[in-house]
Design a protein around this motif. Structure first.
Motif, PDB file in Angstrom:
ATOM      1  N   GLU A 256       0.833  -1.203   0.000  1.00 18.92           N
ATOM      2  CA  GLU A 256       0.000   0.000   0.000  1.00 18.92           C
ATOM      3  C   GLU A 256       0.867   1.252   0.000  1.00 18.92           C
ATOM      4  O   GLU A 256       0.550   2.251  -0.663  1.00 18.92           O
ATOM      5  CB  GLU A 256      -0.916  -0.010   1.220  1.00 18.92           C
ATOM      6  CG  GLU A 256      -1.974  -1.116   1.190  1.00 18.92           C
ATOM      7  CD  GLU A 256      -2.753  -1.205   2.491  1.00 18.92           C
ATOM      8  OE1 GLU A 256      -2.335  -0.548   3.472  1.00 18.92           O
ATOM      9  OE2 GLU A 256      -3.772  -1.942   2.527  1.00 18.92           O
ATOM     10  N   GLY A 257       1.993   1.172   0.742  1.00 18.01           N
ATOM     11  CA  GLY A 257       2.910   2.311   0.770  1.00 18.01           C
ATOM     12  C   GLY A 257       3.531   2.584  -0.583  1.00 18.01           C
ATOM     13  O   GLY A 257       3.663   3.741  -0.996  1.00 18.01           O
ATOM     14  N   VAL A 258       3.915   1.538  -1.294  1.00 14.08           N
ATOM     15  CA  VAL A 258       4.481   1.698  -2.639  1.00 14.08           C
ATOM     16  C   VAL A 258       3.458   2.348  -3.574  1.00 14.08           C
ATOM     17  O   VAL A 258       3.787   3.255  -4.347  1.00 14.08           O
ATOM     18  CB  VAL A 258       4.928   0.331  -3.200  1.00 14.08           C
ATOM     19  CG1 VAL A 258       5.218   0.426  -4.704  1.00 14.08           C
ATOM     20  CG2 VAL A 258       6.166  -0.165  -2.462  1.00 14.08           C
ATOM     21  N   HIS A 259       2.213   1.897  -3.486  1.00 12.33           N
ATOM     22  CA  HIS A 259       1.158   2.460  -4.336  1.00 12.33           C
ATOM     23  C   HIS A 259       0.973   3.952  -4.058  1.00 12.33           C
ATOM     24  O   HIS A 259       0.862   4.760  -5.000  1.00 12.33           O
ATOM     25  CB  HIS A 259      -0.151   1.711  -4.090  1.00 12.33           C
ATOM     26  CG  HIS A 259      -1.294   2.185  -4.939  1.00 12.33           C
ATOM     27  ND1 HIS A 259      -1.392   1.895  -6.281  1.00 12.33           N
ATOM     28  CD2 HIS A 259      -2.374   2.958  -4.638  1.00 12.33           C
ATOM     29  CE1 HIS A 259      -2.478   2.460  -6.779  1.00 12.33           C
ATOM     30  NE2 HIS A 259      -3.093   3.106  -5.791  1.00 12.33           N
ATOM     31  N   LYS A 260       0.960   4.321  -2.777  1.00 10.45           N
ATOM     32  CA  LYS A 260       0.802   5.738  -2.420  1.00 10.45           C
ATOM     33  C   LYS A 260       1.978   6.567  -2.922  1.00 10.45           C
ATOM     34  O   LYS A 260       1.791   7.689  -3.411  1.00 10.45           O
ATOM     35  CB  LYS A 260       0.667   5.878  -0.899  1.00 10.45           C
ATOM     36  CG  LYS A 260      -0.650   5.362  -0.339  1.00 10.45           C
ATOM     37  CD  LYS A 260      -0.697   5.517   1.180  1.00 10.45           C
ATOM     38  CE  LYS A 260      -2.012   4.979   1.745  1.00 10.45           C
ATOM     39  NZ  LYS A 260      -2.053   5.091   3.235  1.00 10.45           N
ATOM     40  N   CYS A 261       3.180   6.020  -2.796  1.00 13.65           N
ATOM     41  CA  CYS A 261       4.371   6.753  -3.249  1.00 13.65           C
ATOM     42  C   CYS A 261       4.329   7.009  -4.752  1.00 13.65           C
ATOM     43  O   CYS A 261       4.626   8.116  -5.211  1.00 13.65           O
ATOM     44  CB  CYS A 261       5.634   5.976  -2.895  1.00 13.65           C
ATOM     45  SG  CYS A 261       5.989   5.895  -1.120  1.00 13.65           S
ATOM     46  N   LEU A 262       3.965   6.005  -5.510  1.00 14.82           N
ATOM     47  CA  LEU A 262       3.929   6.166  -6.963  1.00 14.82           C
ATOM     48  C   LEU A 262       2.794   7.080  -7.404  1.00 14.82           C
ATOM     49  O   LEU A 262       2.898   7.752  -8.438  1.00 14.82           O
ATOM     50  CB  LEU A 262       3.807   4.798  -7.636  1.00 14.82           C
ATOM     51  CG  LEU A 262       5.022   3.874  -7.460  1.00 14.82           C
ATOM     52  CD1 LEU A 262       4.779   2.526  -8.120  1.00 14.82           C
ATOM     53  CD2 LEU A 262       6.272   4.516  -8.045  1.00 14.82           C
ATOM     54  N   CYS A 263       1.710   7.096  -6.624  1.00 13.32           N
ATOM     55  CA  CYS A 263       0.609   8.017  -6.932  1.00 13.32           C
ATOM     56  C   CYS A 263       0.964   9.450  -6.542  1.00 13.32           C
ATOM     57  O   CYS A 263       0.332  10.397  -7.015  1.00 13.32           O
ATOM     58  CB  CYS A 263      -0.662   7.584  -6.199  1.00 13.32           C
ATOM     59  SG  CYS A 263      -1.413   6.084  -6.865  1.00 13.32           S
ATOM     60  N   ASP A 264       1.937   9.608  -5.668  1.00 16.34           N
ATOM     61  CA  ASP A 264       2.362  10.930  -5.212  1.00 16.34           C
ATOM     62  C   ASP A 264       3.490  11.440  -6.106  1.00 16.34           C
ATOM     63  O   ASP A 264       4.668  11.413  -5.738  1.00 16.34           O
ATOM     64  CB  ASP A 264       2.816  10.865  -3.753  1.00 16.34           C
ATOM     65  CG  ASP A 264       3.204  12.235  -3.202  1.00 16.34           C
ATOM     66  OD1 ASP A 264       2.893  13.253  -3.859  1.00 16.34           O
ATOM     67  OD2 ASP A 264       3.824  12.284  -2.127  1.00 16.34           O
ATOM     68  N   SER A 265       3.141  11.862  -7.295  1.00 14.05           N
ATOM     69  CA  SER A 265       4.098  12.446  -8.234  1.00 14.05           C
ATOM     70  C   SER A 265       5.240  11.491  -8.556  1.00 14.05           C
ATOM     71  O   SER A 265       6.397  11.894  -8.680  1.00 14.05           O
ATOM     72  CB  SER A 265       4.662  13.758  -7.669  1.00 14.05           C
ATOM     73  OG  SER A 265       5.329  14.493  -8.667  1.00 14.05           O
ATOM     74  N   VAL A 266       4.903  10.206  -8.704  1.00 18.04           N
ATOM     75  CA  VAL A 266       5.880   9.165  -9.084  1.00 18.04           C
ATOM     76  C   VAL A 266       7.118   9.257  -8.176  1.00 18.04           C
ATOM     77  O   VAL A 266       8.246   9.430  -8.650  1.00 18.04           O
ATOM     78  CB  VAL A 266       6.295   9.262 -10.566  1.00 18.04           C
ATOM     79  CG1 VAL A 266       6.956   7.962 -11.012  1.00 18.04           C
ATOM     80  CG2 VAL A 266       5.118   9.576 -11.448  1.00 18.04           C
TER      81      VAL A 266
END
Length: 514
Positions: A256-266
């Motif tokens: 879930e953390g990886v998904h959030k990071c990539l959604c946050d301006s890659v």
């Protein structure tokens, strides 16, 4: 060039540019006053900034003769009248050349039309270049959305300095690949936010190699666990204990953390940190279960949950494949090496290495039982000196099977050199401490040899008169010492008297022994 001239003419026709003395300028005030438009969208505070305009326009805008041609100092050239000797093309306004920004708008518009989804460039191009591109294109198309998203990247520096041939710190990708692998260079970019400055330096690459080693060691450890646990039948299944449940819960959290990071301006930098944390959690689980197996002698059950560790390794590999850091069809891990016939090296050599490692374990066990040190030394030599030259690492764990890892030969040799260097450093530190201790002992003994009466007698830079015991009574100026100072000197004299007596007794005992 015809496309540029047509583009400029249409902007004039739309009322947002004007001809002056053979040049054509963009009317920033008229544009900003028009409904749905305003100039300097990306950097509004730069509107009217003559310094920023000078950096972007140079002589095209701010020389004395140029300023007299413009309605506003913020106006910029779309087409510039050529001076004698300068490049020139025919146009309806006379011989001239394109302004600094118009070609970008024209080429992009010709190919992509009236709206671009994403426009990229360095952050230093925001104003005036990209702002002028926007204004030109929106004036041409009559819209307010020629670019929907801008991605402005950070700069690349070399050891903290801007890369420049004049500074002799210019490094090409080809040169960088002579020092580092393509995967390491990709890791370098992944460990920085695309919008921040990236510094190529030894410190940066040290962090990169640490990350790479962390992932690679994890992949190799999991592969070793899979080789030494049943892969089919009832024995391949194991109950999920609290340790597995906890690791799986954290695995889900990291995904879930990886998904959030990539959604946050890659945000690849934070993504890599999430993956590293997942490896750390997995390594802790592996270590805990190994200790648990050793203490509880769990010989009939698996120490690790192979499916859970496989899932984690496959997930990390999938993300790194997406980033281009892994180019292999393997289920997980970095590629170890392929033969000319595209045969998997691990599948080919590991059965033989496993047989050899088992044999070596048995030899070491017998050598320990019979206390044959020479054979134990030979087993260590195979592990430390011979196999690393073949790209093989053996890891001995007390009471457990030897772990076998196929690692790049250069990496293993570098590790061996670093290990030897560290051992040498430790030896030097031990020797330094021994010398310091010896010097301290000698200094202490030299102090003890001084008779109490001679303790202060040579300090004539401090004292001028001494009593019959050698204790100072007057300072160097001939003034009598204060009672507190005198009391302190008496204590030092008494302590020296005690130390000197100890020295004399020791010397006497030594002489008697001889």
């Amino acid at each position: 060039m015809p496309e540029v001239i047509h583009y400029v003419q249409k902007i004039i026709d739309n009322g947002f540019a004007y001809e002056s003395n053979g040049s054509v300028y963009f009317d920033t005030i008229r544009f900003s006053q028009s409904e749905g438009h305003y100039y300097a969208k990306l950097v509004p505070e730069a509107f009217g900034d003559s310094k920023a305009l000078q950096e972007g326009e140079g002589d095209l805008s701010l020389s004395e003769d140029r300023l007299s041609e413009k309605r506003s100092q913020n106006d910029f050239a779309l087409w510039k009248k050529s001076k004698p000797g300068e490049p020139a093309w025919d146009s309806v306004w006379g011989k001239g050349r394109p302004g600094w920004h118009i070609e970008c708008s024209v080429m992009a518009s010709e190919v992509l039309g009236g709206s671009l989804d994403i426009h990229t460039g360095g952050f230093d191009l925001k104003f005036p270049h990209h702002d002028n591109e926007l204004a030109q294109a929106e004036a041409y198309f009559g819209n307010d959305h020629w670019v929907r998203y801008f991605l402005h990247s950070g700069h690349l520096t070399i050891d903290g300095c801007k890369m420049s041939k004049s500074l002799k710190n210019f490094i090409s990708i080809k040169d960088a690949l002579k020092k580092h692998s393509s995967r390491q260079l990709r890791f370098m970019f992944l460990l920085h936010s695309w919008k921040d400055t990236l510094d190529y330096s030894s410190d940066t690459m040290e962090i990169v190699t640490t990350y790479e080693k962390t992932f690679n060691e994890f992949f190799l450890t999991v592969k070793d666990i899979l080789r030494n646990t049943p892969s089919s039948g009832v024995e391949s299944f194991s109950k999920w204990n609290p340790e597995e449940l906890e690791l799986n819960r954290k695995f889900v959290e990291r995904q879930e953390g990886v998904h959030k990071c990539l959604c946050d301006s890659v945000d690849t930098k934070s993504t890599m940190a999430e993956l590293r944390d997942l490896v750390s959690l997995s390594n802790t689980y592996i270590s805990t279960m190994r200790s648990k197996k050793q203490t509880q002698a769990q010989t009939q059950t698996q120490a690790h949950n192979r499916q859970l560790l496989t899932n984690i390794a496959i997930y990390i590999t999938r993300i790194l494949k997406i980033f281009g850091a892994i180019e292999t069809a393997d289920s997980f891990g970095f590629p170890v090496g392929q033969t000319s016939d595209n045969i998997n090296l691990e599948d080919t050599v590991l059965p033989y290495l496993s047989a050899f490692a088992d044999f070596r374990d048995k030899v070491r066990t017998v050598a320990r039982q019979q206390k044959v040190k020479d054979i134990l030394d030979m087993c260590d030599e195979v592990r430390d000196d011979i196999l690393p030259n073949l790209g093989v690492r053996l890891e001995d764990h007390e009471g457990q099977q030897t772990v076998i890892k196929l690692v790049d030969k250069e990496t293993l040799l570098k590790e061996r050199q670093e290990k030897m260097w560290m051992e040498e450093q430790k030896q030097q530190e031990r020797e330094q401490k021994r010398l310091e201790k010896e010097q301290e002992r000698e200094a202490k003994e030299a102090q003890m040899r001084i008779p109490p009466k001679e303790l202060f007698i040579h300090q004539t830079d401090k004292y001028s008169t001494f009593d019959d015991k050698g204790i100072p009574t007057h300072d160097v100026k001939g003034e009598e010492l204060a009672k507190s100072a005198r009391k302190k000197l008496v204590k030092q004299h008494e302590l020296q008297h005690k130390k000197h007596n100890e020295y004399l007794k020791g010397l006497e005992a030594k002489n008697k022994a001889q």
